[in-house]
Scaffold this motif. Structure first.
Motif, PDB file in Angstrom:
ATOM      1  N   ASN A  70     -15.500 -88.810  33.422  1.00 46.83           N
ATOM      2  CA  ASN A  70     -15.206 -87.540  32.760  1.00 46.83           C
ATOM      3  C   ASN A  70     -13.499 -87.722  32.660  1.00 46.83           C
ATOM      4  OD1 ASN A  70     -13.714 -84.217  34.267  1.00 46.83           O
ATOM      5  ND2 ASN A  70     -15.200 -84.783  32.810  1.00 46.83           N
ATOM      6  N   GLN A  71     -13.327 -87.480  31.381  1.00 44.47           N
ATOM      7  CA  GLN A  71     -11.890 -87.597  30.678  1.00 44.47           C
ATOM      8  C   GLN A  71     -11.367 -89.126  31.089  1.00 44.47           C
ATOM      9  OE1 GLN A  71      -9.846 -84.211  32.171  1.00 44.47           O
ATOM     10  NE2 GLN A  71     -10.567 -82.792  30.110  1.00 44.47           N
ATOM     11  N   GLY A  72     -12.171 -90.134  30.970  1.00 48.87           N
ATOM     12  CA  GLY A  72     -11.906 -91.320  30.990  1.00 48.87           C
ATOM     13  C   GLY A  72     -11.536 -91.959  32.378  1.00 48.87           C
ATOM     14  N   GLY A  73     -11.829 -91.225  33.491  1.00 47.31           N
ATOM     15  CA  GLY A  73     -11.780 -91.668  34.651  1.00 47.31           C
ATOM     16  C   GLY A  73     -13.356 -90.924  35.348  1.00 47.31           C
ATOM     17  N   LEU A  74     -13.230 -91.857  36.670  1.00 48.57           N
ATOM     18  CA  LEU A  74     -14.584 -91.527  37.333  1.00 48.57           C
ATOM     19  C   LEU A  74     -14.690 -89.858  37.641  1.00 48.57           C
ATOM     20  CD1 LEU A  74     -16.850 -92.718  39.088  1.00 48.57           C
ATOM     21  CD2 LEU A  74     -15.593 -93.027  41.005  1.00 48.57           C
ATOM     22  N   ALA A  75     -15.855 -89.544  37.485  1.00 49.60           N
ATOM     23  CA  ALA A  75     -16.140 -87.932  37.363  1.00 49.60           C
ATOM     24  C   ALA A  75     -16.072 -87.558  39.029  1.00 49.60           C
ATOM     25  CB  ALA A  75     -17.506 -87.541  36.871  1.00 49.60           C
ATOM     26  N   PRO A  76     -15.210 -86.340  39.178  1.00 50.02           N
ATOM     27  CA  PRO A  76     -14.759 -86.205  40.464  1.00 50.02           C
ATOM     28  C   PRO A  76     -15.888 -85.948  41.578  1.00 50.02           C
ATOM     29  CG  PRO A  76     -13.887 -84.499  38.969  1.00 50.02           C
ATOM     30  CD  PRO A  76     -14.684 -85.500  38.178  1.00 50.02           C
ATOM     31  N   ASP A  77     -17.105 -85.387  41.307  1.00 49.06           N
ATOM     32  CA  ASP A  77     -18.104 -85.167  41.928  1.00 49.06           C
ATOM     33  C   ASP A  77     -19.294 -86.052  42.181  1.00 49.06           C
ATOM     34  OD1 ASP A  77     -17.418 -82.669  42.343  1.00 49.06           O
ATOM     35  OD2 ASP A  77     -18.150 -81.380  41.040  1.00 49.06           O
ATOM     36  N   TYR A  78     -18.813 -87.247  41.211  1.00 49.34           N
ATOM     37  CA  TYR A  78     -19.796 -88.429  41.321  1.00 49.34           C
ATOM     38  C   TYR A  78     -19.982 -89.141  42.304  1.00 49.34           C
ATOM     39  CZ  TYR A  78     -21.838 -92.881  39.925  1.00 49.34           C
ATOM     40  OH  TYR A  78     -22.657 -93.925  40.100  1.00 49.34           O
ATOM     41  N   THR A  79     -21.188 -89.391  42.738  1.00 44.06           N
ATOM     42  CA  THR A  79     -21.536 -90.146  43.898  1.00 44.06           C
ATOM     43  C   THR A  79     -22.422 -91.454  43.651  1.00 44.06           C
ATOM     44  OG1 THR A  79     -23.653 -89.099  44.943  1.00 44.06           O
ATOM     45  CG2 THR A  79     -21.498 -88.100  45.596  1.00 44.06           C
ATOM     46  N   GLU A  80     -21.989 -92.503  44.256  1.00 41.16           N
ATOM     47  CA  GLU A  80     -22.776 -93.811  43.904  1.00 41.16           C
ATOM     48  C   GLU A  80     -24.248 -93.501  44.251  1.00 41.16           C
ATOM     49  OE1 GLU A  80     -21.256 -96.242  42.851  1.00 41.16           O
ATOM     50  OE2 GLU A  80     -22.521 -97.901  43.086  1.00 41.16           O
ATOM     51  N   ALA A  81     -24.751 -92.726  45.112  1.00 38.62           N
ATOM     52  CA  ALA A  81     -26.156 -92.428  45.411  1.00 38.62           C
ATOM     53  C   ALA A  81     -26.885 -91.840  44.295  1.00 38.62           C
ATOM     54  CB  ALA A  81     -26.310 -91.640  46.851  1.00 38.62           C
ATOM     55  N   GLN A  82     -25.987 -90.928  43.778  1.00 43.61           N
ATOM     56  CA  GLN A  82     -26.634 -90.093  42.581  1.00 43.61           C
ATOM     57  C   GLN A  82     -26.824 -91.183  41.662  1.00 43.61           C
ATOM     58  OE1 GLN A  82     -23.428 -87.495  41.497  1.00 43.61           O
ATOM     59  NE2 GLN A  82     -24.518 -85.836  41.676  1.00 43.61           N
ATOM     60  N   GLY A  83     -25.834 -92.063  41.267  1.00 47.65           N
ATOM     61  CA  GLY A  83     -25.879 -93.030  40.150  1.00 47.65           C
ATOM     62  C   GLY A  83     -27.033 -93.934  40.317  1.00 47.65           C
ATOM     63  N   GLN A  84     -27.060 -94.452  41.591  1.00 48.53           N
ATOM     64  CA  GLN A  84     -28.070 -95.499  41.989  1.00 48.53           C
ATOM     65  C   GLN A  84     -29.614 -94.901  41.799  1.00 48.53           C
ATOM     66  OE1 GLN A  84     -26.434 -98.329  44.197  1.00 48.53           O
ATOM     67  NE2 GLN A  84     -27.893 -99.100  42.597  1.00 48.53           N
ATOM     68  N   SER A  85     -29.751 -93.660  42.196  1.00 47.82           N
ATOM     69  CA  SER A  85     -31.021 -93.080  41.983  1.00 47.82           C
ATOM     70  C   SER A  85     -31.425 -92.837  40.536  1.00 47.82           C
ATOM     71  CB  SER A  85     -30.817 -91.680  42.604  1.00 47.82           C
ATOM     72  OG  SER A  85     -31.673 -90.739  41.749  1.00 47.82           O
ATOM     73  N   ILE A  86     -30.513 -92.575  39.518  1.00 46.65           N
ATOM     74  CA  ILE A  86     -31.046 -92.798  38.156  1.00 46.65           C
ATOM     75  C   ILE A  86     -31.153 -93.984  37.578  1.00 46.65           C
ATOM     76  CG2 ILE A  86     -30.171 -92.063  35.834  1.00 46.65           C
ATOM     77  CD1 ILE A  86     -28.888 -89.605  37.134  1.00 46.65           C
ATOM     78  N   MET A  87     -30.235 -95.010  38.182  1.00 46.24           N
ATOM     79  CA  MET A  87     -30.312 -96.450  37.470  1.00 46.24           C
ATOM     80  C   MET A  87     -31.553 -96.932  38.054  1.00 46.24           C
ATOM     81  SD  MET A  87     -27.885 -97.254  35.336  1.00 46.24           S
ATOM     82  CE  MET A  87     -27.449 -98.979  35.272  1.00 46.24           C
ATOM     83  N   SER A  88     -32.235 -96.656  39.176  1.00 48.86           N
ATOM     84  CA  SER A  88     -33.427 -97.308  39.662  1.00 48.86           C
ATOM     85  C   SER A  88     -34.536 -96.859  38.830  1.00 48.86           C
ATOM     86  CB  SER A  88     -33.305 -97.087  41.101  1.00 48.86           C
ATOM     87  OG  SER A  88     -33.775 -95.634  41.288  1.00 48.86           O
ATOM     88  N   GLN A  89     -34.618 -95.835  37.976  1.00 50.77           N
ATOM     89  CA  GLN A  89     -35.683 -95.359  37.232  1.00 50.77           C
ATOM     90  C   GLN A  89     -35.786 -96.457  36.115  1.00 50.77           C
ATOM     91  OE1 GLN A  89     -34.832 -91.436  36.071  1.00 50.77           O
ATOM     92  NE2 GLN A  89     -34.372 -90.948  38.202  1.00 50.77           N
ATOM     93  N   GLU A  90     -37.150 -96.359  35.370  1.00 45.15           N
ATOM     94  CA  GLU A  90     -37.321 -97.345  34.334  1.00 45.15           C
ATOM     95  C   GLU A  90     -36.568 -96.850  33.034  1.00 45.15           C
ATOM     96  OE1 GLU A  90     -41.485 -99.082  34.006  1.00 45.15           O
ATOM     97  OE2 GLU A  90     -41.351 -97.747  32.086  1.00 45.15           O
ATOM     98  N   ASN A  91     -36.720 -95.684  32.753  1.00 45.30           N
ATOM     99  CA  ASN A  91     -36.120 -94.941  31.570  1.00 45.30           C
ATOM    100  C   ASN A  91     -34.695 -94.524  31.879  1.00 45.30           C
ATOM    101  OD1 ASN A  91     -37.980 -94.285  29.375  1.00 45.30           O
ATOM    102  ND2 ASN A  91     -39.315 -93.934  30.877  1.00 45.30           N
ATOM    103  N   ILE A  92     -33.724 -94.932  31.202  1.00 51.52           N
ATOM    104  CA  ILE A  92     -32.323 -94.749  31.442  1.00 51.52           C
ATOM    105  C   ILE A  92     -31.971 -93.980  30.240  1.00 51.52           C
ATOM    106  CG2 ILE A  92     -29.836 -95.585  31.875  1.00 51.52           C
ATOM    107  CD1 ILE A  92     -31.726 -97.497  33.858  1.00 51.52           C
TER     108      ILE A  92
END
Lengths: 407, 407
Positions: free
Chosen positions: A352-374
């Motif tokens: 968000n605005q060039g920096g890590l989004a404040p509400d982002y969690t690594e678990a969220q990111g991981q869960s999406i990245m583990s899918q086949e369609n990104i």
């Protein structure tokens, strides 16, 4: 590896187009490696060819013949196993020889036979073998052979690729069917692969060429596996007119409808190439919004889509946003204000605005990245233009395939 | 994997420069991860920084401090394990905090401490740990600590990198010693890595900056591992003046001699990065001759050096000239006449006038490709300009490393 579904939907025949696939032993035995598409005398054919300065002999010849015959091609002659590229004057003679033989066999002129080759670069085309297979191919011509042709043009592809779409217009149906091949050495400029698309609509040569150019621009020219543009890419569009429905500028609604249909079919074919990208575990959509112009959106999209570090992070299902930022930062967009940039991974705000989004969690990111369609979405905050590019990841299997296959 | 020799030659101390490497536990325990270089008051420092639009906080600050202190830096403060990149205002505050602490400890002004960070992007810098390690570093400062510093700045590097060179001038000796780090995310524009070079020559600030810029252009700006430019790259050149030998424009011979010495040292350091490229089995020199200008030579050189298909062929020791041709053909050189192009693999002519060289045998090509050092020479036949770029291959190990390391 490949992503997406395995099975091909049924490919609908196009009246005015007959197809045969035969085994000529170009490189391997027991493999369908020569495909002939026979076009009725009413057919008009348009083509778009590779931008690589090193054009294979068949590309040079097909472009030349398409022009001299004014789009009145009667046969498309396709072989796999040998690209007839980097073969100099000998290669030109071999390609001409194959076309001439089919022309003599069928009573058309040589420039009504367009040649296409894909496979190993730099070895002499075994023209004799191809010529010897032509009578058998003539006997095998059938309208309902698109699937066989899709299999017959494969090289490192793990699955045949094709699509049919249709629309109704005042009680009449127009159908478009296309097949394509390609899995590596894939990068736009144009269409780094082979594709053959036919419709039973009735379309004049110049419009057909324009429709093809537009469709290619937003489909095959928006995909990349490895950034390598091949020497042999061609995309051909045939209109047989057999449906009796005329597409022209007098009915702009129908023209727009048909154009959409064609674009979607081409995008569908292009996406199938990415699903079957060499070693692919991920199907990745990179959408860049908020650009000042199309070019800067594409610069950013390709910097991401072709970054080995982003691609290896994708392989590892690692939501490594630092690598994405770094790729955007080096994309060469003038006066890029990084403080305006947002990055979304699916629906999740990553940056968000060039920096890590404040509400982002690594678990969220991981869960999406583990899918086949990104889906990666970049907001540049500079204007209103958007572009979308499709790509795959970079896996150890990609290296294995390309460190062993002599392409 | 890495190529070339394992051992580092002795790195000569530079009078006026003292160095300490300490364990601060930035990311891992029991690892030298903070390096301090203390510069005498006579030192002048020049710097070149990454062109990536996303600059890490230390890059922003080092550039700013270098300017406000007019090159009178007294300390270079380097950490590995954390790049302090993509960390926004917090990252700037953390970098400032580290510099301020060292300034207070030593009685210099904050802008005389230049910060450098390398490692993971997007995590907050543990400034506390770095600050806590500073008193110990002050106690450990020694002139002969260059090797330890070379080890202390490593990340995915498998070996420390450094070089010393010297020249005699009228009975006096000038020495230059440099260290560098980098193995992945390596691509020019500028210097996709960290490098710290010092000399005991006496050189005014402006000339020092010019000498550095030129040396970087032909060394760190001529290497690529994966085409990814990092957010943190910096190359610093310190001149202590302790040798008493003044380098300036009044003695143009000496200036030229010193400039050559510096350029060669920088090229040597840059080549060490390529020898240690992630997963590297090959050290590849791509020389492009006969270009009309430098830019087109570099386009061709980088199209080859960054082609995944060429790089996987290199891994496989496959003299796959078709892939080289295809890369040249898509390099974007206007009006490229492919019939003029020759390609040499070592001394062997591979391609002659755009086609396979008549006397070439696969056995010849194989024998050269199986070596660790590979020289590719391309003759464009368009003009008199040459450029050389160094790169590595693309191996499964590269993918393994980057699919597991969070950089």
């Amino acid at each position: 590896m490949a992503t997406g579904k395995q099975d091909l939907d049924r490919l609908l025949p196009i009246e005015g187009v007959k197809i045969a696939a035969v085994q000529a032993g170009v490189r391997y035995a027991n493999r369908y490696d020569v495909v002939v598409m026979a076009l009725s005398a009413q057919c008009r054919t348009a083509g778009v060819f590779t931008q690589n300065a090193f054009c294979a002999a068949p590309v040079v010849l097909a472009r030349q013949y398409l022009q001299s015959s004014q789009g009145r091609a009667r046969y498309l002659l396709i072989n796999t196993g040998n690209a007839n590229a980097g073969t100099g004057q000998q290669g030109m003679a071999d390609a001409r020889n194959c076309c001439q033989s089919l022309a003599e066999l069928t009573g058309v002129s040589a420039d009504q036979v367009l040649p296409f080759s894909t496979g190993v670069i730099g070895e002499r085309l075994p023209a004799q073998k191809i010529v010897a297979a032509l009578p058998g191919a003539m006997d095998a011509l059938q309208a309902d052979n698109w699937l066989m042709a899709a299999k017959g043009i494969m090289t490192t592809d793990t699955r045949p690729k094709g699509l049919s779409v249709s629309l109704e217009h005042q009680g009449q149906r127009i159908t478009v069917t296309g097949i394509t091949k390609g899995a590596g050495m894939i990068k736009p400029n144009m269409a780094t692969m082979l594709a053959f698309v036919a419709t039973d609509a009735d379309i004049a040569q110049e419009l057909l060429q324009n429709l093809l150019r537009t469709a290619v621009e937003y489909s095959f020219n928006r995909i990349t596996v490895d950034g390598d543009t091949s020497t042999n890419d061609c995309c051909m569009l045939v209109a047989s007119g057999a449906s009796g429905v005329v597409i022209d500028e007098t009915d702009s609604d129908l023209l727009a409808q048909f154009s959409d249909l064609l674009n979607n079919l081409m995008i569908g074919l292009a996406r199938q190439i990415i699903h079957d990208a060499e070693g692919a575990r991920k199907f990745v959509t990179v959408q860049v919004n908020g650009g000042a112009d199309s070019q800067e959106c594409l610069k950013v999209a390709y910097a991401i889509a072709e970054s080995p570090l982003v691609k290896t992070a994708l392989t590892a299902s690692d939501p490594n946003w630092g690598r994405i930022l770094a790729a955007i930062g080096r994309a060469g967009v003038a006066d890029l204000n990084v403080d305006l940039i947002d990055i979304y991974l699916g629906d999740v705000a990553l940056v968000n605005q060039g920096g890590l989004a404040p509400d982002y969690t690594e678990a969220q990111g991981q869960s999406i990245m583990s899918q086949e369609n990104i889906e990666l979405r970049i907001e540049l905050g500079r204007g209103q233009v958007s572009e979308t590019v499709w790509t795959s990841d970079l896996s150890e299997e990609y290296v294995r395939i390309n460190a062993s296959y002599r392409s």
